[in-house]
Design an enzyme around this catalytic site. Structure first.
Site, PDB file in Angstrom:
ATOM      1  N   HIS A   1      15.387  84.390  60.925  1.00 46.37           N
ATOM      2  CA  HIS A   1      15.440  85.856  61.066  1.00 46.37           C
ATOM      3  C   HIS A   1      16.834  86.350  60.735  1.00 46.37           C
ATOM      4  O   HIS A   1      17.745  85.562  60.537  1.00 46.37           O
ATOM      5  CB  HIS A   1      14.957  86.304  62.453  1.00 46.37           C
ATOM      6  CG  HIS A   1      15.850  85.932  63.592  1.00 46.37           C
ATOM      7  ND1 HIS A   1      16.044  84.632  64.001  1.00 46.37           N
ATOM      8  CD2 HIS A   1      16.608  86.698  64.431  1.00 46.37           C
ATOM      9  CE1 HIS A   1      16.862  84.614  65.043  1.00 46.37           C
ATOM     10  NE2 HIS A   1      17.225  85.850  65.316  1.00 46.37           N
TER      11      HIS A   1
ATOM     12  N   ASP B   1      24.053  85.713  63.954  1.00 44.75           N
ATOM     13  CA  ASP B   1      24.338  84.386  64.513  1.00 44.75           C
ATOM     14  C   ASP B   1      23.409  83.315  63.933  1.00 44.75           C
ATOM     15  O   ASP B   1      23.511  82.142  64.280  1.00 44.75           O
ATOM     16  CB  ASP B   1      24.280  84.399  66.054  1.00 44.75           C
ATOM     17  CG  ASP B   1      22.908  84.706  66.621  1.00 44.75           C
ATOM     18  OD1 ASP B   1      22.263  85.658  66.135  1.00 44.75           O
ATOM     19  OD2 ASP B   1      22.461  83.993  67.549  1.00 44.75           O
ATOM     20  N   HIS B   2      22.518  83.720  63.003  1.00 41.89           N
ATOM     21  CA  HIS B   2      21.624  82.776  62.319  1.00 41.89           C
ATOM     22  C   HIS B   2      21.859  82.739  60.814  1.00 41.89           C
ATOM     23  O   HIS B   2      21.370  81.845  60.129  1.00 41.89           O
ATOM     24  CB  HIS B   2      20.158  83.124  62.613  1.00 41.89           C
ATOM     25  CG  HIS B   2      19.836  83.058  64.081  1.00 41.89           C
ATOM     26  ND1 HIS B   2      19.051  82.087  64.628  1.00 41.89           N
ATOM     27  CD2 HIS B   2      20.257  83.831  65.123  1.00 41.89           C
ATOM     28  CE1 HIS B   2      18.970  82.266  65.950  1.00 41.89           C
ATOM     29  NE2 HIS B   2      19.709  83.315  66.263  1.00 41.89           N
TER      30      HIS B   2
ATOM     31  N   HIS C   1      19.356  88.007  62.174  1.00 44.01           N
ATOM     32  CA  HIS C   1      20.543  88.190  63.022  1.00 44.01           C
ATOM     33  C   HIS C   1      21.733  87.364  62.526  1.00 44.01           C
ATOM     34  O   HIS C   1      21.578  86.239  62.049  1.00 44.01           O
ATOM     35  CB  HIS C   1      20.220  87.834  64.477  1.00 44.01           C
ATOM     36  CG  HIS C   1      19.367  88.869  65.154  1.00 44.01           C
ATOM     37  ND1 HIS C   1      18.602  88.599  66.251  1.00 44.01           N
ATOM     38  CD2 HIS C   1      19.165  90.188  64.860  1.00 44.01           C
ATOM     39  CE1 HIS C   1      17.966  89.706  66.625  1.00 44.01           C
ATOM     40  NE2 HIS C   1      18.284  90.676  65.790  1.00 44.01           N
TER      41      HIS C   1
ATOM     42  N   HIS D   1      19.051  78.396  70.667  1.00 42.09           N
ATOM     43  CA  HIS D   1      20.067  78.626  71.705  1.00 42.09           C
ATOM     44  C   HIS D   1      19.883  77.682  72.887  1.00 42.09           C
ATOM     45  O   HIS D   1      18.758  77.338  73.247  1.00 42.09           O
ATOM     46  CB  HIS D   1      20.007  80.070  72.238  1.00 42.09           C
ATOM     47  CG  HIS D   1      20.462  81.107  71.265  1.00 42.09           C
ATOM     48  ND1 HIS D   1      21.767  81.511  71.161  1.00 42.09           N
ATOM     49  CD2 HIS D   1      19.770  81.822  70.344  1.00 42.09           C
ATOM     50  CE1 HIS D   1      21.873  82.439  70.220  1.00 42.09           C
ATOM     51  NE2 HIS D   1      20.672  82.651  69.703  1.00 42.09           N
TER      52      HIS D   1
ATOM     53  N   HIS E   1      10.777  89.036  68.501  1.00 42.63           N
ATOM     54  CA  HIS E   1      12.240  89.141  68.641  1.00 42.63           C
ATOM     55  C   HIS E   1      12.774  90.053  67.542  1.00 42.63           C
ATOM     56  O   HIS E   1      13.521  90.993  67.798  1.00 42.63           O
ATOM     57  CB  HIS E   1      12.840  87.742  68.555  1.00 42.63           C
ATOM     58  CG  HIS E   1      14.335  87.695  68.619  1.00 42.63           C
ATOM     59  ND1 HIS E   1      15.045  88.009  69.748  1.00 42.63           N
ATOM     60  CD2 HIS E   1      15.252  87.357  67.672  1.00 42.63           C
ATOM     61  CE1 HIS E   1      16.348  87.871  69.493  1.00 42.63           C
ATOM     62  NE2 HIS E   1      16.497  87.478  68.249  1.00 42.63           N
TER      63      HIS E   1
ATOM     64  N   ASP F   1      14.742  82.316  67.493  1.00 43.67           N
ATOM     65  CA  ASP F   1      14.872  82.991  68.787  1.00 43.67           C
ATOM     66  C   ASP F   1      13.514  83.472  69.300  1.00 43.67           C
ATOM     67  O   ASP F   1      13.430  84.468  70.028  1.00 43.67           O
ATOM     68  CB  ASP F   1      15.817  84.201  68.665  1.00 43.67           C
ATOM     69  CG  ASP F   1      17.267  83.783  68.525  1.00 43.67           C
ATOM     70  OD1 ASP F   1      17.566  82.577  68.604  1.00 43.67           O
ATOM     71  OD2 ASP F   1      18.106  84.686  68.325  1.00 43.67           O
TER      72      ASP F   1
HETATM   73 FE    FE Z   1      20.192  84.158  68.120  1.00 45.15          FE
HETATM   74 ZN    ZN Z   2      18.253  86.560  67.187  1.00 42.93          ZN
END
Ligand code: FE
Ligand code: ZN
Length: 278
Positions: free
Chosen positions: A52, A56-57, A54, A188, A115, A150
């Protein structure tokens, strides 16, 4: 075939799968841990999978792609760094040229909105060519792998930033239907805080208490709690258990719900309870 969680940021894992010469990575939010692991194990990056949009990915994708030329697969309906091959439900990310011992890799894509609106998961079925060599020390049998970003966490699920409770419930149902020996590779390390909430929902769940003790000892040794097993998640994760009598009763005791509340309403109340839980 070796599966390695590379820690990134405070609590992310970038999952790396390698065969001693080639590697694929999932959700590289940061490039440096991947560059370090490639150098340490003398690996060539063969592919990048993204679940996805985001940061942080996806944050490490441009640098990794620029340095290695590794192709990128990602969610068809989300904006991630170009260029990438858009993937959606039923598509297969095929890597015939890498992991030759395994006869190449074929990741099945599953749509898991909730998410984010276009979130996808990658499922790698058990590899038959490895199972055919049970005694070979260089070819351990490989359980199915799920890279779920996530969407599903051990003991929990992702927050609903873009999707509805009904969508997330449907997405988790699809993941819960995979084989029980599937190794669940979450993005995570949220397990212990998720389990604190799970124990508030189901204090009498003995599998949950045992699993919590197991995870506490792993974390005390500085080890990841992941991958988790899908069969375990079905027994301990309240978000896969919102139709169980124990969970239903707990949600009703916590939140106002109509007698004829729909499954998605129960799930929404459970998710809201977790959002407010301290
Ligand atoms: Fe994340
Ligand atoms: Zn995420």
């Amino acid at each position: 075939m070796t599966l390695v969680p590379l820690p990134a940021f405070a609590d992310n894992y970038i999952w790396m799968l390698h065969d001693g010469s080639h590697a694929i990575v999932v959700d590289p939010g940061d490039a440096q841990p991947v560059f370090d692991a490639l150098a340490r194990h003398k690996l060539q990056l063969a592919a990048i999978l993204v679940t996805h949009h985001h940061a942080d990915h996806t944050g490490g994708v441009p640098a990794l792609h620029a340095a290695t030329g590794a192709p990128v697969w990602g969610p068809a309906t989300e904006r991630i760094p170009e260029p990438f091959t858009p993937m959606a439900q039923g598509d297969v990310a095929e890597m015939p040229g890498v992991f030759e011992l395994a006869g190449g890799l074929r990741f099945q894509v599953i749509d898991v909105p909730g998410h984010t609106a276009g979130h996808i998961a990658y499922f790698l079925p058990a590899l038959p060519s490895l199972h055919a060599l049970p005694d070979s020390p260089t070819a351990p049998s490989q359980a199915p792998l799920l890279f779920c970003g996530d969407t599903l966490f051990s003991g929990g699920c992702g927050r609903l930033f873009e999707g509805t409770p009904a969508q997330m419930l449907h997405s988790l149902d699809a993941l819960a239907a995979l084989p029980g020996d599937t190794q669940v590779c979450c993005a995570h390390e949220y397990t212990l805080s998720n389990l604190r909430f799970a124990l508030a929902v189901e204090p009498g769940n003995t599998e949950l208490s045992h699993y919590n003790a197991h995870c506490e000892s792993l974390r005390a040794q500085g080890r990841p709690t992941l991958p988790s097993h899908l069969a375990t998640e079905r027994q301990i994760n309240p978000f896969l258990r919102s139709r169980e009598a124990t969970v239903l009763r707990a949600v009703r005791a916590h939140a106002e719900l109509a007698a004829d509340a729909a499954e998605a309403d129960v799930f929404a109340a459970l998710r809201q309870w977790k959002n407010d839980f301290r």
